[in-house]
Design an enzyme around this catalytic site. Sequence first.
Site, PDB file in Angstrom:
ATOM      1  N   ASN A 190     172.803 -29.153  39.125  1.00 30.02           N
ATOM      2  CA  ASN A 190     173.123 -29.298  40.544  1.00 30.02           C
ATOM      3  C   ASN A 190     172.115 -30.177  41.273  1.00 30.02           C
ATOM      4  O   ASN A 190     172.103 -30.242  42.493  1.00 30.02           O
ATOM      5  CB  ASN A 190     173.227 -27.924  41.222  1.00 30.02           C
ATOM      6  CG  ASN A 190     171.903 -27.163  41.214  1.00 30.02           C
ATOM      7  OD1 ASN A 190     170.902 -27.632  40.656  1.00 30.02           O
ATOM      8  ND2 ASN A 190     171.898 -25.986  41.822  1.00 30.02           N
ATOM      9  N   GLU A 198     166.488 -25.819  45.000  1.00 32.49           N
ATOM     10  CA  GLU A 198     167.944 -25.855  44.984  1.00 32.49           C
ATOM     11  C   GLU A 198     168.480 -26.765  46.090  1.00 32.49           C
ATOM     12  O   GLU A 198     167.744 -27.147  47.009  1.00 32.49           O
ATOM     13  CB  GLU A 198     168.496 -24.438  45.154  1.00 32.49           C
ATOM     14  CG  GLU A 198     168.102 -23.470  44.047  1.00 32.49           C
ATOM     15  CD  GLU A 198     168.920 -23.639  42.776  1.00 32.49           C
ATOM     16  OE1 GLU A 198     169.487 -24.726  42.548  1.00 32.49           O
ATOM     17  OE2 GLU A 198     168.986 -22.667  41.988  1.00 32.49           O
TER      18      GLU A 198
END
Length: 256
Positions: A135, A142
Site C-alpha cells: 500500500n 501507513e
Amino acid sequence: MYKIFNTTQEASHYTAQRLLARIQSNPGANLGLATGSTMEPVYHRLLEFLQREPVDLSQLTTFNLDEYIGLGGKHAQSYRYYMHQHLFNKLSIPEEKINLPDGMSMDVEEACQAYSEAIRASGGLDMQLLGIGSNGHIGFNEPHTCFSSRTHVIELSEQTRLDNGRFFVDKKEVPTRAITMGIQDILEAKEIVLLATGMKKAAIMADLFHSTVDEALPASALKQHPDVTIVLDCEAASLLPQQVFNEAVGIMEGVR
C-alpha cells in the site's frame, strides 16, 4: 534514480554493495536499516562481502525503522530478533550502538520521542535502507501519515496485517500496532536506497512512479529527497513505462 536488474539476486547484490561502500568510506556511519523478506538476501550478501573484506565495525551505529508493539526481542517475529538472526549476531557491532524502537516500553510515546532524539543526537542518518509495502508504506508509515511525522505509534492497516500474516503461524497473532520511524526522520537521511523485488511489488512501484507527492502514498515523500536510488528487479519494474525501464537497465549494463 532507478536501477533495474534482471534478478532479485542481482538487485540484492547491488544494494549490499551500496551498504558496504558506505561503511568502507565512513566506518563511523549511522545506518538506517530495514527488515522483511526483501532484505534477507541483502544482509546475506553483505555478510559475505565483510568476510572477504573485513572492516572495523566498532564505530558503526544502526537505527532500525520499526518494531511491533507487544513483541519482545526474543519473539521470533519481532524485528529485534530478525536483525540479530540475519545480521547482528554475525557482526562485531557493539550492542550499545544497535538501536531499535522498544515495542515493550511502558511509555511508548516517550520511547518514540527518545528514538527520534537519539537519531538527531547521533548526527542523523548517513544512509537509510527502505523496503515498500503493497500500500506504499515505508517503515510502518501507513497511507495518510503526515510527512512531517517523527517516530510514532501507528495503527497497522488491514492490508499490512494481511501481508505480514504469512510470517505468523496464526494470522490473528499479527500485532495491530507498531512503533515506526517517522517520514521526516527518514527524509533527513543523507542518502536513501529503496529496494523492491518480485511481481507483488510491481503495482505499487508503478503507482509510485506516476504519483504526485501525496500523503495517500507515503513513499511519494521520497520524491522530495535529493539523493534517492530505487533498486528493482525486472519483475518489480515490469509495470513501469518502457522508456524508464530501458534507460535504467541500460545504466546497469554500463556499470557491470
